[in-house]
Each structure stands twice: as structure tokens, then as C-alpha cells.
Design a protein around this motif. Structure first.
Motif, short mmCIF file in Angstrom:
data_model
loop_
_atom_site.label_atom_id
_atom_site.label_comp_id
_atom_site.label_asym_id
_atom_site.label_seq_id
_atom_site.Cartn_x
_atom_site.Cartn_y
_atom_site.Cartn_z
N LEU A 133 10.55 8.78 -7.26
CA LEU A 133 9.79 7.98 -6.30
C LEU A 133 9.75 8.57 -4.89
O LEU A 133 8.67 8.66 -4.30
N PRO A 134 10.87 8.98 -4.29
CA PRO A 134 10.81 9.41 -2.89
C PRO A 134 9.84 10.56 -2.60
O PRO A 134 9.09 10.48 -1.61
N PRO A 135 9.80 11.65 -3.40
CA PRO A 135 8.88 12.74 -3.06
C PRO A 135 7.41 12.32 -3.07
O PRO A 135 6.59 12.96 -2.43
N PHE A 136 7.11 11.26 -3.78
CA PHE A 136 5.71 10.86 -3.91
C PHE A 136 5.41 9.56 -3.20
O PHE A 136 4.37 8.94 -3.42
N GLY A 137 6.34 9.15 -2.34
CA GLY A 137 6.10 7.98 -1.52
C GLY A 137 4.80 8.06 -0.73
O GLY A 137 4.06 7.07 -0.63
N PRO A 138 4.46 9.24 -0.14
CA PRO A 138 3.20 9.33 0.61
C PRO A 138 1.96 8.99 -0.21
O PRO A 138 0.97 8.51 0.34
N THR A 139 2.01 9.25 -1.51
CA THR A 139 0.88 8.91 -2.37
C THR A 139 0.63 7.41 -2.37
O THR A 139 -0.51 6.96 -2.51
N PHE A 140 1.70 6.63 -2.18
CA PHE A 140 1.60 5.18 -2.22
C PHE A 140 1.68 4.56 -0.83
O PHE A 140 2.06 3.39 -0.68
N ALA A 141 1.32 5.34 0.20
CA ALA A 141 1.48 4.87 1.58
C ALA A 141 0.71 3.57 1.83
O ALA A 141 1.19 2.67 2.53
N LYS A 142 -0.49 3.47 1.29
CA LYS A 142 -1.28 2.25 1.52
C LYS A 142 -0.62 1.04 0.85
O LYS A 142 -0.57 -0.05 1.43
N LEU A 143 -0.11 1.23 -0.35
CA LEU A 143 0.58 0.15 -1.05
C LEU A 143 1.88 -0.20 -0.34
O LEU A 143 2.30 -1.37 -0.32
N HIS A 144 2.49 0.80 0.28
CA HIS A 144 3.77 0.62 0.95
C HIS A 144 3.65 -0.33 2.15
O HIS A 144 4.64 -0.94 2.56
N GLU A 145 2.47 -0.46 2.70
CA GLU A 145 2.28 -1.34 3.85
C GLU A 145 2.59 -2.80 3.49
O GLU A 145 3.04 -3.57 4.34
N ARG A 146 2.38 -3.16 2.22
CA ARG A 146 2.57 -4.56 1.84
C ARG A 146 3.59 -4.77 0.73
O ARG A 146 3.88 -5.91 0.37
N TYR A 147 4.11 -3.68 0.21
CA TYR A 147 5.12 -3.78 -0.85
C TYR A 147 6.37 -2.99 -0.48
O TYR A 147 6.28 -1.91 0.13
N ASP A 148 7.52 -3.48 -0.90
CA ASP A 148 8.70 -2.63 -1.00
C ASP A 148 8.48 -1.74 -2.22
O ASP A 148 8.17 -2.25 -3.31
N LEU A 149 8.62 -0.43 -2.06
CA LEU A 149 8.51 0.47 -3.20
C LEU A 149 9.87 0.58 -3.87
O LEU A 149 10.86 0.93 -3.22
N VAL A 150 9.92 0.29 -5.17
CA VAL A 150 11.19 0.20 -5.89
C VAL A 150 11.09 0.95 -7.22
O VAL A 150 10.07 0.87 -7.91
N SER A 151 12.14 1.68 -7.56
CA SER A 151 12.23 2.25 -8.90
C SER A 151 13.69 2.30 -9.31
O SER A 151 14.58 1.91 -8.56
N TRP A 152 13.93 2.81 -10.51
CA TRP A 152 15.29 2.80 -11.05
C TRP A 152 15.40 3.81 -12.18
O TRP A 152 14.39 4.28 -12.71
#
Length: 518
Positions: A133-152
Motif C-alpha cells: 500500500l505505501p508505495p502506491f498511496g499516490p495512486t489513491f490520493a483522491k480517495l485518500h482525501e475522504r478515506y483512511d487508506l488501510v491494508s493488512w
């Protein structure tokens, strides 16, 4: 022995590929159907998890800075890690527990606009969400504005008691095993190697080996949802992650929020069906690749098949004193097909192999097999095998596999033999029985689930998206099609795909079933 085509190998690369924007051939309206998006719920009102002790349901996650992993450095400060306790055996929820490694980056926007947590599974099975997840966080930048990005890391994967079935030395030695045996001796060695792998997994995993199924992980997800404080599950599943998402929707239809399933596994296919689907998908991708180079796809496929036969008889020399075997060569062909951006590398590798140098194809195979320059191997394929062999009930015999070889060769002259034999070898003499022939994903009463299919997907062929949408149920499965190449659609260069997915996840806007992005 590595499975020749796991459901995801280049998901992350596909997410990063940027290209020109695409347009839709069907705007599908802008139906503002509620897909489960609601203000963030307090943990006390995040829905019950029946039958679990309060030691699990009331646990508080202790988020701290993440440490470096076996495959990479520690991520930036915005990423925090914690451990979630889950039952080892879900039939005994008050019994022994195990820890699941989690990672999160809190939403970047204002708290009043926050929707909740968006959980990611990048596939495999066996992929580490903590690493991915962390290396590709920028891909989800728009979603990140309204969501906590979580994985496991799912149970049996990486930091969540990851299974390692063989040493690096044993893995490299097994790469010389012929996975398309031509003689009785080669066949015996092939199945002996398969049984040996299973014994190694049993020794490594112990009692965990019977508790790493997709159903187990789906139940873990619902406890995760509850502990995170979310009333509904918002989820982005890719490749195998789509099967996991479908199983979750079936088990917990009332908890489905906004679910995106991209690069979709066909839920109606069993062991043999999946192998046929992938033989067909990779052959289709290979032919698209050959067309892109100006070659006749039928003739080009015959030439590649002939090259592989020559390598089977006499492996090619490669750098470092290693040899390119037929199985490694085939893996080296498959790996670049996951992403169109890698097609030029495939051209170069094939040209070098035709000239007698196996170095480039071997490098591609090493990438697929998680082998680094020092000879160390990752464990993704180990976790993949223990999960899929616990899931899959079907156990074809050697004789049944041989009877199907002609059909597999007809589907693909390049990949058919290996995938046909794999149906019998993958879970041969496995220490635990499989759980189902096909996963149950029907989710009556659930909110709409967005199912994204890519017509050029090699590992999870496009047809699986429609079958997933249909099996989720009328009014639940909503299909979006992208006419593209590579494994997965979101983040691959289509503004139409990305915009449709973003509108669904951020606004609850459900497109018309059957919308097409070209």
C-alpha cells in the motif's frame, strides 16, 4: 515448483501505469444511488460481531510508526502500523488468537468530509498489504482525501505468521524440476516435488495450515471493520482480492458499503476452470502482444512454443553461471504480459533467447518468483499455495491431467501444457483437504458492488467480471468494462475508469450496469 500464473503478480505496476485519457461509450447516467457511504461511525455503533468475546470486539489498535520489512524500508511517517487480534479458529472464537499486521494512513482531507476506512487487498493470494500500500498511496490520493487508506497482511502472509515452506537453496533446486514431464521419471520427480512442498508447508505452518482460507480472512475483515469503527465495509479488491470481496459480501451482505472489485476472478470456475481461463487469458494477451510487434499471432505463438521445446531439451546459459530451464523461460514470458508497459522487455528477452542467451528471460522469471540479486526468494508463492489449496476442494489426478492436455494445448500452444499439468501438481498430496469447489459470492440485499473487467487482462480474463456480477445477484453486481491491456484497470491510464470508480467510492454514484470505457 511455482504456479505458472498466480492471480496477481504485477498489480502494483498496473496501478502505476499512466496513459492518455479514455472516453466512455455509455455514460450510464449519474445515478446517485446510496452505496453505503455514511458519516464515520463511532466504534460503539459500528455494528455487532456476534459470538465474539469482548476481548476481541473491544480491542483498541495501538497505531505506531511502521518498521522496515523483509522486502523494503519503513514507509513515511504518515503510515502507522498496528496488530489486530483475531481467532485462530473461527469455529472457536473464544479460543486461541493470532495477530494480523495492519497499516493505515489517515484521510488527508477535513474530518467532516471523511467517509471512513477504505480497505485494500492487492491479491495473490499471498500479497502483503503492509508492503504494497505505501508505495502506491499516490495512486489513491483522491480517495485518500475522504478515506483512511488501510491494508493488512492476511493470515499466513508475511508479518501475519507468514508461511515459508522451503529454504532459498531448496527453491532454486526445485526450479530444475520439469513441470511439463515427458517421461515416467520426469513425472515422478514432478509429483515428488509437489508432495515435498506440501510437507514443508505443514512443518512451517503447523495448525495454522487449516485456518488460512478465504472464508477465514473474510471473517477477519469484518472484525477489522468493527474495530476500525466503521458501520459498513468500504473495500478495494484487486485480482484474488475480488474473490475475497465476493466472499465477504456473501457472508456479510448487510455490512457491504462501497466495494470495488477490479481484475475479477471468475467465481464459477474450479481448479480446472481457473487453469483453462488463465491459459486462454495469457494466450490472448500474447497474441495481442505479437500483433503490436507486427507479427502474425498464430505463427508467433508456434515460434515461441518451439523455442520453449528447444530449451526443454537443452537449457540456455545465463549470467551468473545459472541456466534458463523451460519452466523459467515460460515464467519469463508470462511476467511481462501482466503490463503492456513491459512488452518491449519481452521482445528483447525473446530475441536474446533465440540467439542462445537466457539471461533476460531469467531476469523476468526472477522478478515473478520474488528472487533478488543475492539469491534470496520471497514467500508470496508459499502463502499463495497454502491459501489456495485450503480453498480448492478439487484435486485432479495425474491421469485426469494427462487426459485434458490436448484440450489445454488447443486453448494455448504456449501455456497449455504447463497449466494442464499444474491442475494436478499444485495441490498434490496436500496435508489438508480443500473447502469448496467454487466460492459462494451471492449477496442478496447488499448495496451495489462495482465490478471492473479489462478485456485484455491475462491473469483474470474479462469474462470473469460478468460472472461475478451475475453471481453477486440482480441489483448488486454492477459491471464496468475497460477495453485495455494488462492486469487490472484502475490507475492504468483511463480517465473514464478512474473517474467512474472515484465517483462511486467518493459520492456513492453507481454507474449503469454494462458501462464501457474504451
Amino acid at each position: 515448483m511455482a504456479r505458472i500464473a498466480r492471480w496477481t503478480a504485477l498489480t502494483a505496476a498496473a496501478l502505476l501505469v499512466a496513459g492518455c485519457s479514455s472516453s466512455s461509450t455509455d455514460d450510464g447516467g449519474d445515478g446517485k444511488n446510496d452505496a453505503g457511504g455514511r458519516p464515520p461511525a463511532a466504534a460503539s455503533s459500528s455494528g455487532t460481531v456476534p459470538g465474539l468475546p469482548s476481548s476481541l470486539t473491544s480491542q483498541k489498535l495501538d497505531w505506531k510508526g511502521c518498521k522496515a520489512t523483509a522486502t523494503g524500508p519503513a514507509p513515511g511517517e504518515e503510515w502507522r502500523c498496528a496488530t489486530l487480534k483475531v481467532p485462530l479458529d473461527w469455529s472457536k472464537p473464544a479460543g486461541e488468537t493470532m495477530g494480523l499486521a495492519m497499516i493505515r494512513s489517515e484521510s488527508s482531507g477535513s474530518s467532516k468530509d471523511r467517509i471512513g476506512s477504505l480497505l485494500f487487498n492487492f491479491g495473490g493470494p499471498g500479497g502483503s498489504g503492509v508492503d504494497y500500500l505505501p508505495p502506491f498511496g499516490p495512486t489513491f490520493a483522491k480517495l485518500h482525501e475522504r478515506y483512511d487508506l488501510v491494508s493488512w497482511d492476511p493470515r499466513g502472509v508475511a508479518a501475519s505468521e507468514g508461511v515459508r515452506c522451503r529454504s532459498d537453496k531448496e527453491i532454486q533446486a526445485a526450479e530444475s524440476v520439469d513441470t511439463t514431464p515427458d517421461t515416467a521419471a520426469e513425472e515422478a520427480a514432478y509429483f515428488e516435488d509437489a508432495a515435498d512442498f506440501g510437507k514443508g508447508c505443514e512443518k512451517s505452518a503447523g495448525k495454522l495450515l487449516g485456518h488460512v482460507s478465504t472464508t477465514d480472512t473474510a471473517r477477519d475483515m469484518d472484525l477489522m471493520r468493527h474495530v476500525l469503527g466503521d458501520e459498513r465495509m468500504h473495500y478495494f479488491g484487486i485480482s484474488y482480492g475480488t474473490e475475497l470481496g465476493g466472499v465477504y459480501a456473501h457472508l456479510f451482505p448487510g455490512k457491504v458499503g462501497r466495494l470495488v472489485l477490479d481484475a475479477v476472478v471468475d467465481p464459477s470456475a474450479g481448479t480446472v476452470g481457473h487453469a483453462e481461463n488463465q491459459a486462454r487469458g495469457f494466450q490472448r494477451a500474447l497474441e495481442d502482444y505479437l500483433k503490436s510487434t507486427g507479427r502474425d499471432p498464430e505463427k508467433g505463438s508456434r515460434e515461441i512454443a518451439a523455442l520453449l521445446e528447444r530449451i526443454d531439451s537443452k537449457p540456455l546459459p545465463a549470467s551468473g553461471g545459472r541456466e534458463l530451464t523451460q519452466q523459467l523461460a515460460l515464467t519469463g514470458v508470462i511476467y511481462p504480459l501482466y503490463s503492456k508497459a513491459s512488452w518491449p522487455a519481452l521482445t528483447s528477452a525473446l530475441e536474446a533467447a533465440e540467439e542462445g542467451d537466457g539471461t533476460e528471460l531469467l531476469a523476468q522469471a526472477d522478478g515473478y518468483n520474488d528472487r533478488d540479486a543475492s539469491g534470496r526468494y520471497g514467500t508470496t508463492t508459499h502463502s499463495q499455495r497454502v491459501i489456495s489449496c485450503l480453498d480448492d476442494k478439487e484435486r485432479p489426478t495425474a491421469e485426469e491431467a494427462k487426459e485434458r492436455l490436448a484440450r489445454f494445448r488447443k486453448i494455448s500452444p504456449v501455456f497449455g501444457d504447463s497449466m494442464g499439468w499444474d491442475t494436478a501438481g499444485w495441490c498434490h498430496d496436500w496435508p489438508v483437504a480443500g473447502q469448496y469447489e467454487t466460492p459462494e459470492v451471492s449477496a442478496p440485499g447488499a448495496e451495489p458492488v462495482l465490478v471492473v473487467g479489462n478485456t485484455g487482462d491475462p491473469a483474470t480474463p474479462y469474462e470473469g467480471a460478468r460472472k461475478m456480477a451475475d453471481e453477486l445477484g440482480k441489483g448488486v453486481g454492477v459491471q464496468l468494462t475497460w477495453k485495455g491491456e494488462g492486469h487490472g484497470a484502475y490507475g492504468s491510464g483511463s480517465d473514464c475508469v478512474d473517474g467512474t470508480v472515484d465517483d462511486y467510492l467518493l459520492e456513492g454514484s453507481v454507474p449503469k450496469d454494462g458501462k464501457v470505457c474504451s
